[in-house]
Write an enzyme that holds these catalytic residues in place. Sequence first.
Site, short mmCIF file in Angstrom:
data_model
loop_
_atom_site.label_atom_id
_atom_site.label_comp_id
_atom_site.label_asym_id
_atom_site.label_seq_id
_atom_site.Cartn_x
_atom_site.Cartn_y
_atom_site.Cartn_z
CB SER A 1 -0.91 0.01 1.23
OG SER A 1 -1.85 -1.03 1.19
NE ARG B 1 -2.76 4.52 0.05
CZ ARG B 1 -3.24 3.35 -0.38
NH1 ARG B 1 -2.42 2.43 -0.88
NH2 ARG B 1 -4.54 3.09 -0.33
NE ARG C 1 -9.70 -6.99 -7.78
CZ ARG C 1 -8.64 -6.71 -7.03
NH1 ARG C 1 -7.43 -6.83 -7.53
NH2 ARG C 1 -8.79 -6.31 -5.79
CB SER D 1 -12.83 0.71 0.11
OG SER D 1 -11.84 0.63 -0.90
CD GLN E 1 -7.83 -1.13 -3.71
OE1 GLN E 1 -8.78 -1.27 -4.48
NE2 GLN E 1 -6.91 -2.06 -3.56
CG ASP F 1 -5.14 -7.47 1.62
OD1 ASP F 1 -6.08 -7.76 0.85
OD2 ASP F 1 -4.53 -6.39 1.56
CE LYS G 1 -9.44 -7.41 -1.05
NZ LYS G 1 -8.67 -6.14 -1.03
NE ARG H 1 -6.95 -12.67 -2.27
CZ ARG H 1 -6.33 -11.52 -2.13
NH1 ARG H 1 -6.69 -10.69 -1.15
NH2 ARG H 1 -5.35 -11.18 -2.94
NE ARG I 1 -2.95 -9.87 -0.02
CZ ARG I 1 -1.80 -9.24 0.23
NH1 ARG I 1 -0.83 -9.87 0.86
NH2 ARG I 1 -1.62 -7.99 -0.17
#
Length: 441
Positions: A30, A34, A132, A177, A179, A328, A355, A359, A401
């Site tokens: 993350s 950024r 997505r 979220s 995002q 996550d 995701k 998942r 993941r």
Amino acid sequence: MSANGPSHPARELKAGGSLSGHVKVPGDKSISHRSLLFGAIAEGTTTIDGLLPAEDPISTAACLRAMGVLISPIEAAGLVTVEGVGLDGLQEPAEILDCGNSGTTMRLMLGLLAGRAGRHFVLDGDASLRRRPMRRVGQPLASMGADVRGRDGGNLAPLAVQGQSLRGTVIGTPVASAQVKSALLLAALTADGTTTVIEPAQSRDHSERMLRAFGADLQVGGEMGRHITVRPGNTLKGQQVVVPGDISSAAFWLVAGALVPGADLTIENVGLNPTRTGILEVLEQMNAQIEVLNRRDVAGEPVGDLRITHGPLQPFSIGEEIMPRLVDEVPILSVAACFCDGESRISGASELRVKETDRLAVMARQLKAMGAEIEEHEDGMTIHGGRPLKGAALDSETDHRVAMSLAVASLLASGDSTLQRSDAAAVSYPSFWDDLDRLRC
């Protein structure tokens, strides 16, 4: 190599043995995204120490380079420099912006580009990213005057962004979220007037911390820091960013260390931002033997070393309230639940269905192949732990993941396993398999 690219032979996963030693996980994904984005729209040079040299941040860097931003090569253990072009210096690209497999890249790019008046951008990605949902970003941006179009009414990539002059407003996000919030904060930097984003629950706050460090006029208020206000006009200045280790990558070693008999692991330099430490709260709920050592602050983010040793674990229950702080980590927690005597329950996790893969479905399917007893629900799963797992033919189904979670499960199985598409781990943790080999004893 993308997990969706040419297939590799199945990786053999040997059961048994123990784990011991020290490990440094890659830089936080993350913060890596950024630091590239904020550095690009700052004035002057930004240097980034510890940037994650994996596929997702590399996709963000490639998009920025296509718009005229000079970024040095991204290599393991190297400093990365970003030569900022200022808030309005991004050029219209000559090509489609390829976000690869990275939902973060695409969603944050929507916010970054929506206010580039008079410029046109097209965002696309791989087959997984094209499935997505993006309307969750495009819709609130539209309330600021953004023009985002795509398949399924602007929900699915490819997406076309026609830059507009945006207006400040008050926006309530339907889900917590980071995002979505970060995309709106990026758009707010060049809007005409003040923008306030109100979240239903607090999500990870790396954007707020970093934007303030870069010089944005950003205030956080309201209950639990859920109201974020940006007043445009400030110039962002290049910074020296130090990226801590990613707690989402550390989570695999935390669970492995707790589960594997005789294990004693120390994960060094892990980011301990309180909006990300849900995994530690759940491990404490499970009575895991975990210590936080050498707590310190690095470039505005809390950091520490985590020591984990083997011990019996209790079943756990997690729900909607904690989910933004560990979304996550649900795949690896589902593995941990298989080895707790009793029933564990995960709920409030419907976000996992959109995701890189679904998942919840993928973890249930793969763990059942090993003999786990799991009931899947719309927003989570119930896991009946304590049943022995057996070796099996497993598949990451292209999800990084999932790949690493199944690797941990395979250590505890009664026989060896194989894992198809193990290279998916490179999306967030390129050295995972090397680290696993080194820590085994």
